[in-house]
Design a protein around this motif. Structure first.
Motif, mmCIF file in Angstrom:
data_model
loop_
_atom_site.group_PDB
_atom_site.id
_atom_site.type_symbol
_atom_site.label_atom_id
_atom_site.label_comp_id
_atom_site.label_asym_id
_atom_site.label_seq_id
_atom_site.Cartn_x
_atom_site.Cartn_y
_atom_site.Cartn_z
ATOM 1 N N LEU A 89 -5.215 13.337 27.876
ATOM 2 C CA LEU A 89 -6.115 13.631 27.044
ATOM 3 C C LEU A 89 -4.996 14.368 25.922
ATOM 4 N N SER A 91 -5.595 17.015 22.053
ATOM 5 C CA SER A 91 -6.243 17.543 20.731
ATOM 6 C C SER A 91 -6.148 16.584 19.964
ATOM 7 N N GLU A 93 -6.219 13.273 18.937
ATOM 8 C CA GLU A 93 -6.852 12.421 19.057
ATOM 9 C C GLU A 93 -8.580 12.285 18.559
ATOM 10 N N GLU A 95 -12.224 9.757 17.839
ATOM 11 C CA GLU A 95 -13.224 9.236 18.396
ATOM 12 C C GLU A 95 -12.585 7.659 18.903
ATOM 13 N N LYS A 97 -10.278 6.439 19.930
ATOM 14 C CA LYS A 97 -8.651 6.854 21.172
ATOM 15 C C LYS A 97 -9.714 7.861 21.883
ATOM 16 N N GLU A 98 -10.569 8.430 22.081
ATOM 17 C CA GLU A 98 -10.842 9.323 23.049
ATOM 18 C C GLU A 98 -11.897 7.963 23.659
ATOM 19 N N ARG A 101 -9.457 6.036 25.837
ATOM 20 C CA ARG A 101 -8.935 6.743 27.072
ATOM 21 C C ARG A 101 -9.806 7.222 28.145
ATOM 22 N N LYS A 102 -11.516 7.089 27.505
ATOM 23 C CA LYS A 102 -12.216 7.079 28.743
ATOM 24 C C LYS A 102 -12.099 5.639 29.603
#
Length: 536
Positions: A89, A91, A93, A95, A97-98, A101-102
């Protein structure tokens, strides 16, 4: 115009492509090529799950090779994703990419669960063993790379406790209690043995966090069978060697930058102490009680901050030995109490009373008789024990000789001789002639200090002089001679058995001629079971 007939969907639909090693390589290359092919990860994981279901019912060499290849491919995929920081994670990133990642994180966790699930496959063959071993190595590799790349800052110490705990949760419930070895409660579990030799024994940080994670595992709700399985696996791990060298500990680390707390030996001892106390308070099998007692003085007590906390366990083990009619439990528990008394000044005034209670007629008939006498020799080595107590032990051991086998009596005679040399005031038992006809010794008194043994005589030892076995009788004659010989080395007598006594007689050389029967006979017995012509 004639109407155009549409083909049925079933006819036009393509059959799913059969998974092959070449197809796996193609999917892997696409994943490495661009993130737009990340869906291939889900495809590979689904295929892996399907292969594992087939693996659980039937295995062949091709299936084994393909399954292991898919597993190793996914390990390389996630290794690359982790090392390129795609699971970390940040700071800045956006939305999208998040979300990616999840999603990757969920697939990674799903794959780790698949790896540990393979340990439940109940098929015994080389392919299954190889797959399980591969997955253990893969999971331990993830622990290492996570510890390096999942820290908040590059230089911040970190250890991947979550993945390590997942490994231990599933690893410690592998094996089968039916495989437990009765003499030491260890399990012949190849996964546990591999973990012990390749990881636990080599790396200090893995040992440190092993016990902290085990505490949290034991705090969950587990059925008694699972608890006992965990106990046997833990015993298998810690039994072969000490946790560290007490004089010069060598702390080799598995991860590059572990937390500084791993160097805090006092904290480790506190964690180890809590973990062992939780284990021994579970509902253990008698073999597991015995196994803990066997390793207590070398593998557990030296690594406790406060070893006196073991007193309740040792007392309960002593009582359990009498309840289940296994005196070896009581003997071993007294060995642990002795270590606490000797090294940590534990006050236990009933020690010799409990030791005296073990001297029962069955003792000299048991297979662990030699171990008991080794311990008894240590317990009675102090010259500060009261003469009344020593005399009670001499009388009780002499009384046991009246019904004991020759191999048991051979252990008692040198032991009693050494006691008399060590405590000359007890010579009254064999030298004083002014005694009442009635034996004053109270055989029913449980307290050895109150048996009136010093008012009695060791007439039992004189009776042994007339024993039917010549070796026993000649050995017992030492009590009729002046006590100017050195003390016996007990090790020379502890391993005697009937076979050894018989061999000793057979190999003895006789002087002169042997007495033989006047007449010669062709056989020992006749057809009717006796010799008719013999004059009886």
């Amino acid at each position: 115009m004639a109407p155009v007939r549409r083909k049925k969907a079933a006819e036009t639909a393509k059959e799913p492509e059969k998974l092959t090693i070449e197809r796996v390589k193609e999917l892997h290359n696409q994943i490495r090529e661009s993130p737009k092919y990340f869906n291939n990860i889900a495809i590979l994981i689904d295929e892996y799950k399907t292969l594992l279901k087939e693996f659980g019912t039937d295995t062949n060499e091709d299936l084994n090779i393909l399954t292991r290849f898919v597993s190793s491919t996914l390990v390389r995929v996630f290794d690359h994703i982790i090392t390129t920081k795609q699971l970390k994670l940040t700071s800045f990133e956006n939305e999208q990419k998040e979300i990616v990642r999840k999603w990757l994180k969920s697939k990674y966790n799903d794959f780790k669960l698949c790896l540990v699930e393979t340990w439940k496959i109940d098929i015994d063959n080389e392919g299954t063993y190889a797959l399980k071993m591969d997955n253990l190595d893969s999971l331990m590799k993830f622990v290492k790379i996570e510890s390096k790349h999942f820290s908040s800052n590059n230089d911040e110490p970190f250890f991947s406790n979550r993945t390590y705990k997942l490994v231990l949760q599933h690893l410690l419930i592998t094996g089968n209690l039916s495989q437990m070895l009765a003499h030491d409660a260890t399990i012949d579990n190849f996964l546990i043995l591999e973990f012990r030799e390749s990881y636990f024994n080599k790396y200090w940080d893995l040992r440190y966090f092993f016990f902290s994670e085990l505490i949290s595992i034991l705090e969950t709700e587990l059925d008694p069978h699972t608890q006992q399985l965990i106990v046997s696996n833990v015993i298998t791990v810690i039994k072969p060697q000490p946790l560290y060298d007490l004089k010069n500990p060598e702390l080799t680390m598995y991860v590059e930058n572990p937390p500084k707390t791993v160097s805090n030996m006092r904290q480790f001892r506190s964690t180890f102490e809590k973990c062992i106390l939780k284990l021994i308070n579970l509902k253990l099998l008698p073999e597991q009680y015995k196994a803990f007692l066997f390793i207590l003085h070398k593998r557990i007590i030296p690594f406790f901050n406060n070893p006196t906390k073991l007193m309740d366990f040792l007392t309960d083990s002593y009582n359990l030995g009498f309840n289940v009619k296994d005196i070896s439990l009581s003997i071993l528990s007294l060995n642990g109490l002795w270590e606490l008394m000797r090294q940590f000044n534990l006050e236990y005034p009933d020690f010799y009373t409990k030791l005296y209670a073990i001297l029962t007629p069955e003792l000299l008939h048991l297979s662990y008789r030699s171990r008991f006498f080794r311990l008894l020799d240590i317990f009675m080595s102090s010259t500060h024990i009261s003469s009344a107590i020593v005399a009670s032990f001499i009388k009780r051991l002499g009384r046991l000789c009246l019904t004991a086998p020759p191999s048991g009596i051979v252990c008692v005679i040198p032991f009693v001789y050494n006691l008399l040399k060590r405590h000359p005031t007890c010579m009254l038992l064999i030298h004083c002639t002014e005694r009442e006809t009635a034996d004053q010794f109270d055989d029913k008194e449980p307290d050895p200090a109150k048996t009136n043994a010093l008012e009695s005589s060791a007439w039992e030892l004189e009776a042994v002089i007339h024993h039917y076995h010549p070796n026993v009788g000649s050995l017992a004659k030492i009590f009729t001679q002046p006590f100017n010989k050195y003390s016996y080395n007990m090790e020379d007598f502890l391993d005697w058995s009937y076979s050894k006594l018989v061999d000793n007689e057979l190999n003895k050389r006789f002087k002169g001629e042997l007495a033989v029967e006047l007449e010669s006979w062709d056989s020992l017995l006749g057809e009717e079971g006796y010799l008719k012509e013999y004059v009886y």
